[in-house]
Motif scaffolding. Structure first.
Motif, PDB file in Angstrom:
ATOM      1  N   LEU A 100     113.443  -8.636  -6.950  1.00  0.00           N
ATOM      2  CA  LEU A 100     113.058  -7.895  -5.826  1.00  0.00           C
ATOM      3  C   LEU A 100     111.700  -7.049  -5.974  1.00  0.00           C
ATOM      4  CD1 LEU A 100     116.178  -6.753  -3.639  1.00  0.00           C
ATOM      5  CD2 LEU A 100     114.757  -8.792  -3.239  1.00  0.00           C
ATOM      6  N   ARG A 101     111.707  -6.299  -7.073  1.00  0.00           N
ATOM      7  CA  ARG A 101     110.861  -5.676  -7.154  1.00  0.00           C
ATOM      8  C   ARG A 101     109.531  -6.400  -7.849  1.00  0.00           C
ATOM      9  NH1 ARG A 101     111.842  -0.332  -7.298  1.00  0.00           N
ATOM     10  NH2 ARG A 101     114.015   0.041  -7.127  1.00  0.00           N
ATOM     11  N   LEU A 102     109.815  -7.615  -8.466  1.00  0.00           N
ATOM     12  CA  LEU A 102     108.631  -8.333  -8.974  1.00  0.00           C
ATOM     13  C   LEU A 102     107.819  -8.948  -7.750  1.00  0.00           C
ATOM     14  CD1 LEU A 102     109.762 -11.016 -11.779  1.00  0.00           C
ATOM     15  CD2 LEU A 102     108.082  -9.443 -11.744  1.00  0.00           C
ATOM     16  N   GLY A 103     108.502  -8.897  -6.442  1.00  0.00           N
ATOM     17  CA  GLY A 103     108.003  -9.527  -5.338  1.00  0.00           C
ATOM     18  C   GLY A 103     106.932  -8.500  -4.920  1.00  0.00           C
ATOM     19  N   ALA A 104     107.129  -7.263  -5.201  1.00  0.00           N
ATOM     20  CA  ALA A 104     106.278  -6.185  -4.800  1.00  0.00           C
ATOM     21  C   ALA A 104     105.079  -5.893  -5.807  1.00  0.00           C
ATOM     22  CB  ALA A 104     106.968  -4.867  -4.759  1.00  0.00           C
ATOM     23  N   TYR A 105     104.823  -7.050  -6.859  1.00  0.00           N
ATOM     24  CA  TYR A 105     104.039  -6.618  -7.831  1.00  0.00           C
ATOM     25  C   TYR A 105     102.400  -6.304  -7.517  1.00  0.00           C
ATOM     26  CZ  TYR A 105     101.783 -11.248  -7.510  1.00  0.00           C
ATOM     27  OH  TYR A 105     101.113 -12.177  -7.009  1.00  0.00           O
ATOM     28  N   ILE A 106     102.157  -6.784  -6.318  1.00  0.00           N
ATOM     29  CA  ILE A 106     100.603  -6.451  -5.899  1.00  0.00           C
ATOM     30  C   ILE A 106     100.692  -5.170  -5.241  1.00  0.00           C
ATOM     31  CG2 ILE A 106      99.960  -8.955  -5.611  1.00  0.00           C
ATOM     32  CD1 ILE A 106     100.396  -8.216  -2.441  1.00  0.00           C
ATOM     33  N   ARG A 107     101.804  -4.159  -4.909  1.00  0.00           N
ATOM     34  CA  ARG A 107     101.813  -3.062  -4.169  1.00  0.00           C
ATOM     35  C   ARG A 107     101.723  -1.815  -5.211  1.00  0.00           C
ATOM     36  NH1 ARG A 107     106.514  -3.586   0.007  1.00  0.00           N
ATOM     37  NH2 ARG A 107     105.604  -1.690   0.495  1.00  0.00           N
ATOM     38  N   THR A 108     101.260  -0.879  -4.659  1.00  0.00           N
ATOM     39  CA  THR A 108     100.964   0.501  -5.441  1.00  0.00           C
ATOM     40  C   THR A 108     101.948   1.632  -4.677  1.00  0.00           C
ATOM     41  OG1 THR A 108      98.810   1.046  -4.326  1.00  0.00           O
ATOM     42  CG2 THR A 108      98.856   0.079  -6.661  1.00  0.00           C
ATOM     43  N   ASP A 109     102.164   1.342  -3.452  1.00  0.00           N
ATOM     44  CA  ASP A 109     102.993   2.233  -2.671  1.00  0.00           C
ATOM     45  C   ASP A 109     104.270   2.535  -2.917  1.00  0.00           C
ATOM     46  OD1 ASP A 109     102.994  -0.247  -1.630  1.00  0.00           O
ATOM     47  OD2 ASP A 109     103.716   0.457   0.275  1.00  0.00           O
ATOM     48  N   LYS A 110     104.607   3.195  -3.919  1.00  0.00           N
ATOM     49  CA  LYS A 110     105.955   3.416  -4.454  1.00  0.00           C
ATOM     50  C   LYS A 110     107.078   3.568  -3.335  1.00  0.00           C
ATOM     51  CE  LYS A 110     105.264   4.206  -9.220  1.00  0.00           C
ATOM     52  NZ  LYS A 110     104.447   4.947 -10.066  1.00  0.00           N
ATOM     53  N   ASP A 111     106.870   4.703  -2.699  1.00  0.00           N
ATOM     54  CA  ASP A 111     107.783   4.758  -1.362  1.00  0.00           C
ATOM     55  C   ASP A 111     108.017   3.788  -0.336  1.00  0.00           C
ATOM     56  OD1 ASP A 111     107.630   7.257  -2.814  1.00  0.00           O
ATOM     57  OD2 ASP A 111     106.523   8.250  -0.961  1.00  0.00           O
ATOM     58  N   GLY A 112     106.956   3.023  -0.290  1.00  0.00           N
ATOM     59  CA  GLY A 112     106.975   1.918   0.526  1.00  0.00           C
ATOM     60  C   GLY A 112     107.995   0.791  -0.011  1.00  0.00           C
ATOM     61  N   VAL A 113     107.765   0.557  -1.309  1.00  0.00           N
ATOM     62  CA  VAL A 113     108.561  -0.285  -2.028  1.00  0.00           C
ATOM     63  C   VAL A 113     109.941  -0.142  -1.778  1.00  0.00           C
ATOM     64  CG1 VAL A 113     108.881  -1.445  -4.278  1.00  0.00           C
ATOM     65  CG2 VAL A 113     106.492  -1.336  -3.433  1.00  0.00           C
ATOM     66  N   GLU A 114     110.257   1.272  -2.212  1.00  0.00           N
ATOM     67  CA  GLU A 114     111.860   1.580  -2.225  1.00  0.00           C
ATOM     68  C   GLU A 114     112.092   1.463  -0.596  1.00  0.00           C
ATOM     69  OE1 GLU A 114     113.267   2.309  -4.890  1.00  0.00           O
ATOM     70  OE2 GLU A 114     111.051   2.080  -5.680  1.00  0.00           O
ATOM     71  N   LYS A 115     111.449   1.774   0.508  1.00  0.00           N
ATOM     72  CA  LYS A 115     111.795   1.514   1.616  1.00  0.00           C
ATOM     73  C   LYS A 115     112.138   0.152   1.840  1.00  0.00           C
ATOM     74  CE  LYS A 115     110.006   5.561   4.567  1.00  0.00           C
ATOM     75  NZ  LYS A 115     108.716   5.570   4.330  1.00  0.00           N
ATOM     76  N   ASP A 116     111.348  -0.632   1.345  1.00  0.00           N
ATOM     77  CA  ASP A 116     111.480  -2.364   1.737  1.00  0.00           C
ATOM     78  C   ASP A 116     112.651  -3.119   0.862  1.00  0.00           C
ATOM     79  OD1 ASP A 116     109.431  -2.424   3.380  1.00  0.00           O
ATOM     80  OD2 ASP A 116     108.090  -2.917   2.398  1.00  0.00           O
ATOM     81  N   ILE A 117     112.956  -2.223  -0.322  1.00  0.00           N
ATOM     82  CA  ILE A 117     114.068  -2.580  -1.042  1.00  0.00           C
ATOM     83  C   ILE A 117     115.329  -2.304  -0.148  1.00  0.00           C
ATOM     84  CG2 ILE A 117     115.746  -2.090  -2.780  1.00  0.00           C
ATOM     85  CD1 ILE A 117     113.396  -3.050  -4.691  1.00  0.00           C
ATOM     86  N   ASP A 118     115.314  -1.352   0.727  1.00  0.00           N
ATOM     87  CA  ASP A 118     116.449  -0.778   1.209  1.00  0.00           C
ATOM     88  C   ASP A 118     116.410  -1.673   2.557  1.00  0.00           C
ATOM     89  OD1 ASP A 118     117.264   1.009  -0.350  1.00  0.00           O
ATOM     90  OD2 ASP A 118     116.370   2.641   0.883  1.00  0.00           O
ATOM     91  N   TRP A 119     115.352  -2.096   2.848  1.00  0.00           N
ATOM     92  CA  TRP A 119     115.187  -3.055   4.208  1.00  0.00           C
ATOM     93  C   TRP A 119     115.867  -4.565   3.929  1.00  0.00           C
ATOM     94  CZ3 TRP A 119     110.880  -6.585   5.073  1.00  0.00           C
ATOM     95  CH2 TRP A 119     110.989  -7.259   6.115  1.00  0.00           C
TER      96      TRP A 119
END
Ligand SMILES: Nc1ncnc2c1ncn2[C@@H]1O[C@H](COP(=O)(O)OP(=O)(O)OP(=O)(O)O)[C@@H](O)[C@H]1O
Ligand SMILES: [Mg+2]
Length: 237
Positions: A100-119
């Motif tokens: 899942l985290r690999l899918g977020a490789y283009i992102r730099t918004d760490k908090d947003g990534v954590e939120k989206d993992i939960d989502w």
């Protein structure tokens, strides 16, 4: 939102996609159905920037009307258009969460990534239960869910799904399509490629039928479900 105009795809001497024009309005589910080899994957692979020999235009409003065919795959993902490829291409040696985290490789918004993992875990509670399991040991259906979840982790505006129901048992097909509707209800625009015409037409606002590389029919999902030509060719008479 996404307008594909006269798209052509060539593989050497093979003309696989012929002048295909598709409109994917914002907030809608649009489906592309058709038999094996009709050119469905080629169409969305071209939109993703993965194919070299293409012509036509893919206009995406979110990125200042740029032609996506002139962009790199990474630029396309960054602009908000992501594909979930055919055949559950997850990384088997990484855990669910690492995938899942690999899918977020283009992102730099760490908090947003954590939120989206939960989502994503909310959308797919099974993935949450298995967050530490290696991707390769998941069942086929779970791998499919992981592939969809990973695509969502890039925070796309438009998600293109290549045959998410392939090889799934009927109950799981239902579940995956329910989740696609849910993702759409939460604001994502969906371009759904499917051979399961019945399930796809049922949830699609608009649909296109591809036959040997060209659009042969189009209309609202419900209309095509009732169309005798579609019934005959794709819904088993
Ligand atoms: N890399 C390639 N090299 C040569 N021909 C290809 C290549 N990829 C696809 N094709 C050909 O292009 C045509 C369209 O293939 P495509 O994968 O887009 O079909 P599809 O509608 O996604 O089919 P399926 O439902 O089986 O996935 C087919 O005739 C296929 O053999
Ligand atoms: Mg395909």
């Amino acid at each position: 939102m996404l307008k594909i105009k006269n798209l052509n795809v060539y593989y050497g001497g093979i003309h696989a996609v012929k002048d295909v024009s598709i409109h994917v309005p914002e907030g809608k589910i649009v489906t592309l159905i058709g038999a094996n080899g009709a050119g469905k994957s080629s169409t969305i692979r071209a939109i993703s920037g993965l194919l070299k020999h293409t012509s036509g235009e893919v206009v995406y409003n979110g990125a200042g009307n740029a032609n996506l065919l002139k962009k790199t795959p990474e630029e396309i993902v960054r602009s908000g258009v992501v594909m979930c490829p055919e055949g559950r291409r997850i990384l088997p040696h990484l855990t669910v969460e690492e995938n899942l985290r690999l899918g977020a490789y283009i992102r730099t918004d760490k908090d947003g990534v954590e939120k989206d993992i939960d989502w994503v875990y909310e959308l797919f509670p099974r993935l949450k239960e298995r967050s530490w399991q290696k991707g390769g040991t998941l069942s086929g259906g779970e791998q499919q869910m992981l592939a969809v979840g990973r695509a969502l982790m890039s925070r796309p505006n438009v998600i293109m799904l290549d045959e998410p129901s392939l090889g799934l048992a009927p109950l799981l097909v239902r579940e995956v399509f329910d989740i696609i509707e849910e993702i759409n209800a939460q604001g994502k625009t969906v371009l759904l490629v499917e051979q399961n015409a019945f399930a796809a037409l049922k949830i699609a606002h608009y649909a296109y039928v591809l036959e040997v590389g060209a659009v042969s029919l189009e209309g609202p999902g419900q209309e095509l479900l009732a169309d005798p030509r579609v019934k005959e060719a794709y819904l088993g008479g």
